[in-house]
Design a protein around this motif. Structure first.
Motif, PDB file in Angstrom:
ATOM      1  N   LEU A 184      11.900  -7.405  -6.392  1.00 46.72           N
ATOM      2  CA  LEU A 184      11.451  -7.913  -5.089  1.00 46.72           C
ATOM      3  C   LEU A 184      10.000  -7.560  -4.783  1.00 46.72           C
ATOM      4  N   ALA A 185       9.329  -6.864  -5.697  1.00 48.76           N
ATOM      5  CA  ALA A 185       8.012  -6.299  -5.393  1.00 48.76           C
ATOM      6  C   ALA A 185       6.990  -7.358  -4.991  1.00 48.76           C
ATOM      7  N   VAL A 186       6.881  -8.443  -5.729  1.00 50.83           N
ATOM      8  CA  VAL A 186       5.828  -9.425  -5.446  1.00 50.83           C
ATOM      9  C   VAL A 186       6.063 -10.155  -4.124  1.00 50.83           C
ATOM     10  N   PRO A 187       7.237 -10.750  -3.891  1.00 52.62           N
ATOM     11  CA  PRO A 187       7.415 -11.430  -2.603  1.00 52.62           C
ATOM     12  C   PRO A 187       7.304 -10.502  -1.398  1.00 52.62           C
ATOM     13  N   LEU A 188       7.817  -9.271  -1.528  1.00 52.27           N
ATOM     14  CA  LEU A 188       7.733  -8.344  -0.400  1.00 52.27           C
ATOM     15  C   LEU A 188       6.293  -7.877  -0.179  1.00 52.27           C
ATOM     16  N   MET A 189       5.551  -7.640  -1.252  1.00 53.67           N
ATOM     17  CA  MET A 189       4.154  -7.240  -1.096  1.00 53.67           C
ATOM     18  C   MET A 189       3.359  -8.352  -0.427  1.00 53.67           C
ATOM     19  N   LYS A 190       3.532  -9.592  -0.865  1.00 52.98           N
ATOM     20  CA  LYS A 190       2.796 -10.709  -0.269  1.00 52.98           C
ATOM     21  C   LYS A 190       3.139 -10.863   1.202  1.00 52.98           C
ATOM     22  N   ARG A 191       4.420 -10.771   1.528  1.00 49.23           N
ATOM     23  CA  ARG A 191       4.825 -10.909   2.932  1.00 49.23           C
ATOM     24  C   ARG A 191       4.281  -9.752   3.763  1.00 49.23           C
ATOM     25  N   GLY A 192       4.360  -8.533   3.229  1.00 47.13           N
ATOM     26  CA  GLY A 192       3.875  -7.367   3.961  1.00 47.13           C
ATOM     27  C   GLY A 192       2.380  -7.430   4.210  1.00 47.13           C
ATOM     28  N   LEU A 193       1.615  -7.846   3.211  1.00 51.21           N
ATOM     29  CA  LEU A 193       0.164  -7.973   3.379  1.00 51.21           C
ATOM     30  C   LEU A 193      -0.163  -9.000   4.463  1.00 51.21           C
ATOM     31  N   ARG A 194       0.597 -10.087   4.471  1.00 49.97           N
ATOM     32  CA  ARG A 194       0.353 -11.115   5.485  1.00 49.97           C
ATOM     33  C   ARG A 194       0.670 -10.596   6.891  1.00 49.97           C
ATOM     34  N   LEU A 195       1.798  -9.904   7.019  1.00 51.91           N
ATOM     35  CA  LEU A 195       2.205  -9.400   8.334  1.00 51.91           C
ATOM     36  C   LEU A 195       1.286  -8.278   8.826  1.00 51.91           C
ATOM     37  N   ALA A 196       0.737  -7.499   7.902  1.00 46.17           N
ATOM     38  CA  ALA A 196      -0.115  -6.371   8.294  1.00 46.17           C
ATOM     39  C   ALA A 196      -1.456  -6.819   8.834  1.00 46.17           C
ATOM     40  N   GLY A 197      -1.921  -7.998   8.439  1.00 46.83           N
ATOM     41  CA  GLY A 197      -3.175  -8.539   8.965  1.00 46.83           C
ATOM     42  C   GLY A 197      -4.345  -7.603   8.736  1.00 46.83           C
ATOM     43  N   THR A 198      -5.066  -7.311   9.808  1.00 44.24           N
ATOM     44  CA  THR A 198      -6.302  -6.518   9.695  1.00 44.24           C
ATOM     45  C   THR A 198      -6.044  -5.033   9.468  1.00 44.24           C
ATOM     46  N   HIS A 199      -4.791  -4.595   9.487  1.00 40.82           N
ATOM     47  CA  HIS A 199      -4.502  -3.186   9.195  1.00 40.82           C
ATOM     48  C   HIS A 199      -4.769  -2.854   7.726  1.00 40.82           C
ATOM     49  N   ILE A 200      -4.850  -3.880   6.880  1.00 41.53           N
ATOM     50  CA  ILE A 200      -5.134  -3.674   5.460  1.00 41.53           C
ATOM     51  C   ILE A 200      -6.368  -4.479   5.097  1.00 41.53           C
ATOM     52  N   SER A 201      -7.371  -3.826   4.545  1.00 41.73           N
ATOM     53  CA  SER A 201      -8.592  -4.501   4.132  1.00 41.73           C
ATOM     54  C   SER A 201      -8.287  -5.567   3.077  1.00 41.73           C
ATOM     55  N   SER A 202      -8.957  -6.690   3.161  1.00 43.33           N
ATOM     56  CA  SER A 202      -8.757  -7.767   2.182  1.00 43.33           C
ATOM     57  C   SER A 202      -9.119  -7.308   0.769  1.00 43.33           C
ATOM     58  N   VAL A 203      -9.934  -6.261   0.670  1.00 43.92           N
ATOM     59  CA  VAL A 203     -10.302  -5.714  -0.643  1.00 43.92           C
ATOM     60  C   VAL A 203      -9.066  -5.250  -1.413  1.00 43.92           C
ATOM     61  N   LEU A 204      -8.022  -4.848  -0.702  1.00 45.19           N
ATOM     62  CA  LEU A 204      -6.827  -4.310  -1.348  1.00 45.19           C
ATOM     63  C   LEU A 204      -5.821  -5.379  -1.743  1.00 45.19           C
ATOM     64  N   HIS A 205      -5.973  -6.605  -1.270  1.00 49.01           N
ATOM     65  CA  HIS A 205      -4.926  -7.604  -1.476  1.00 49.01           C
ATOM     66  C   HIS A 205      -4.679  -7.888  -2.958  1.00 49.01           C
ATOM     67  N   ASN A 206      -5.703  -8.224  -3.704  1.00 46.38           N
ATOM     68  CA  ASN A 206      -5.508  -8.547  -5.123  1.00 46.38           C
ATOM     69  C   ASN A 206      -4.997  -7.350  -5.927  1.00 46.38           C
ATOM     70  N   PRO A 207      -5.577  -6.150  -5.764  1.00 45.43           N
ATOM     71  CA  PRO A 207      -5.016  -4.994  -6.493  1.00 45.43           C
ATOM     72  C   PRO A 207      -3.562  -4.707  -6.127  1.00 45.43           C
ATOM     73  N   ALA A 208      -3.208  -4.905  -4.851  1.00 44.09           N
ATOM     74  CA  ALA A 208      -1.829  -4.639  -4.432  1.00 44.09           C
ATOM     75  C   ALA A 208      -0.856  -5.628  -5.068  1.00 44.09           C
ATOM     76  N   ILE A 209      -1.222  -6.881  -5.132  1.00 46.55           N
ATOM     77  CA  ILE A 209      -0.352  -7.887  -5.749  1.00 46.55           C
ATOM     78  C   ILE A 209      -0.278  -7.667  -7.259  1.00 46.55           C
ATOM     79  N   HIS A 210      -1.393  -7.273  -7.864  1.00 45.47           N
ATOM     80  CA  HIS A 210      -1.396  -6.946  -9.301  1.00 45.47           C
ATOM     81  C   HIS A 210      -0.457  -5.766  -9.562  1.00 45.47           C
ATOM     82  N   TYR A 211      -0.517  -4.761  -8.720  1.00 48.56           N
ATOM     83  CA  TYR A 211       0.392  -3.611  -8.820  1.00 48.56           C
ATOM     84  C   TYR A 211       1.837  -4.077  -8.731  1.00 48.56           C
ATOM     85  N   ALA A 212       2.139  -4.954  -7.772  1.00 49.13           N
ATOM     86  CA  ALA A 212       3.513  -5.435  -7.601  1.00 49.13           C
ATOM     87  C   ALA A 212       3.988  -6.184  -8.843  1.00 49.13           C
ATOM     88  N   ARG A 213       3.105  -6.969  -9.425  1.00 50.58           N
ATOM     89  CA  ARG A 213       3.474  -7.731 -10.624  1.00 50.58           C
ATOM     90  C   ARG A 213       3.726  -6.815 -11.822  1.00 50.58           C
TER      91      ARG A 213
END
Length: 358
Positions: A184-213
């Motif tokens: 469930l890592a990839v779908p949950l990470m993508k959904r969580g990043l979207r819901l978190a909005g500005t609480h997470i810097s966009s710089v972290l989005h690609n590394p976080a999804i890569h980590y999930a994959r």
């Protein structure tokens, strides 16, 4: 047939149910009344009850009862890995060996297909003060927690995984939990990043999804280290204190397992301190952790490697908070967003994803 204390909902917490538990501690005590004081629904359903009885003062009259979650989303995530069952087994089999303050356990029972029920004394009964998940700890409080974690980790250092009494912590249920987390890592990470909005810097989005994959490889790396018994969910909401906050205890042992000790340190510092405080003091707190290990006989810790492993384990703290948001119903939203803000800051400042060989 063995007597059962298993219940499914707060309305099942009756006088007759409470009497069964009291009888285990004092057969002469009679329960007169049970009142539900508060119900909180998250990864479990947590119920505070007032129990009126005529027993001695040593028998608590305020109980904290944990039942399977009434939230279908939380239940979906927690049922297969049997998280509440794990905590029940911890209190029945391991708690006495763990040198940390914990709530008094009044009763704990699980049955396959019937669920689990855990009954603890409310920490307030003994002048304990529970924390909120988004509490911000002081440097002194953080140091105390670090020392306590180090003492506990030293107690089980490099031997818990060899002891047959502890092997179940790394058994089929843990493997199932890891497999479920990876699936469930990839779908949950993508959904969580979207819901978190500005609480997470966009710089972290690609590394976080890569980590999930590549989560399976990341978990292998994070587990390739000297092993001990770890709490694995050491955020402020799972702590309690005495009134002047000079002594700390640990709550919520659902995720207890065999792992690397510094994983608890990373999870704790990333969630419990303001980013500014953590940035200023995390190095000295890591030194305190290593020094306390040494004081307890663990002298082969490489400080530079400890820092690198600390950075790596920050990624799991970040994942845990993002997935909690993605699932929903597992933590109060304001607390969840604040812990996301803190863990994201730690991961970004220390470039934690870059440490993982994925």
């Amino acid at each position: 047939m063995k007597q059962t204390i298993l219940v499914r909902r707060p309305s099942d917490l009756t006088v007759a149910w409470a009497q069964q538990i009291v009888d285990k501690h004092d057969a002469n005590t009679k329960v007169a009344r049970v009142d539900v004081v508060d119900v909180d629904i998250g990864t479990t359903t947590r119920v505070c009850v007032a129990v009126e009885h005529n027993g001695p003062s040593t028998l608590p009259s305020r109980w904290f009862v944990k039942l399977p979650s009434l939230s279908w989303r939380a239940r979906m995530i927690t049922t297969l890995p049997r998280l509440l069952q794990t905590e029940v087994r911890f209190y029945n089999e391991l708690a006495e060996a763990v040198p940390l303050s914990k709530p008094v356990c009044l009763a704990a029972q699980s049955r396959f297909g019937r669920g689990s029920t855990l009954v603890l004394a409310d920490v307030a009964e003994f002048a304990g003060v529970p924390s909120s998940a988004n509490d911000t700890l002081t440097l002194e409080q953080a140091g105390l927690v670090i020392e306590q974690l180090a003492c506990s980790h030293a107690r089980f250092w490099n031997n818990a995984h060899r002891d047959p009494n502890y092997r179940w912590l790394a058994g089929p249920i843990r493997l199932l939990e890891d497999a479920l987390g990876t699936a469930l890592a990839v779908p949950l990470m993508k959904r969580g990043l979207r819901l978190a909005g500005t609480h997470i810097s966009s710089v972290l989005h690609n590394p976080a999804i890569h980590y999930a994959r590549h989560r399976r490889a990341a978990m292998r790396f994070l587990s390739d280290a000297p092993k001990t018994l770890v709490h694995h969910d050491c955020h402020p909401g799972n702590l309690f204190w005495n009134k002047n906050r000079s002594m700390v205890g640990f709550l919520d042992w659902q995720l207890v397992r065999i792992g690397e000790g510094v994983s608890d340190v990373a999870y704790f510092l990333a969630t419990a301190l303001n980013p500014e405080m953590r940035k200023l003091h995390e190095a000295e707190l890591l030194v305190k952790y290593a020094r306390t290990l040494a004081d307890n006989g663990i002298t082969d810790v490489d400080n530079s490697l400890l820092v690198q492993r600390y950075r790596a384990h920050l990624t799991y703290a970040f994942e845990a908070m993002v997935v909690t948001l993605a699932v929903g119903g597992m933590m109060r939203l304001d607390c969840n967003l604040e812990l996301i803000r803190r863990t994201a800051a730690a991961v970004e400042e220390l470039d934690a994803f870059s440490v993982l060989p994925i």
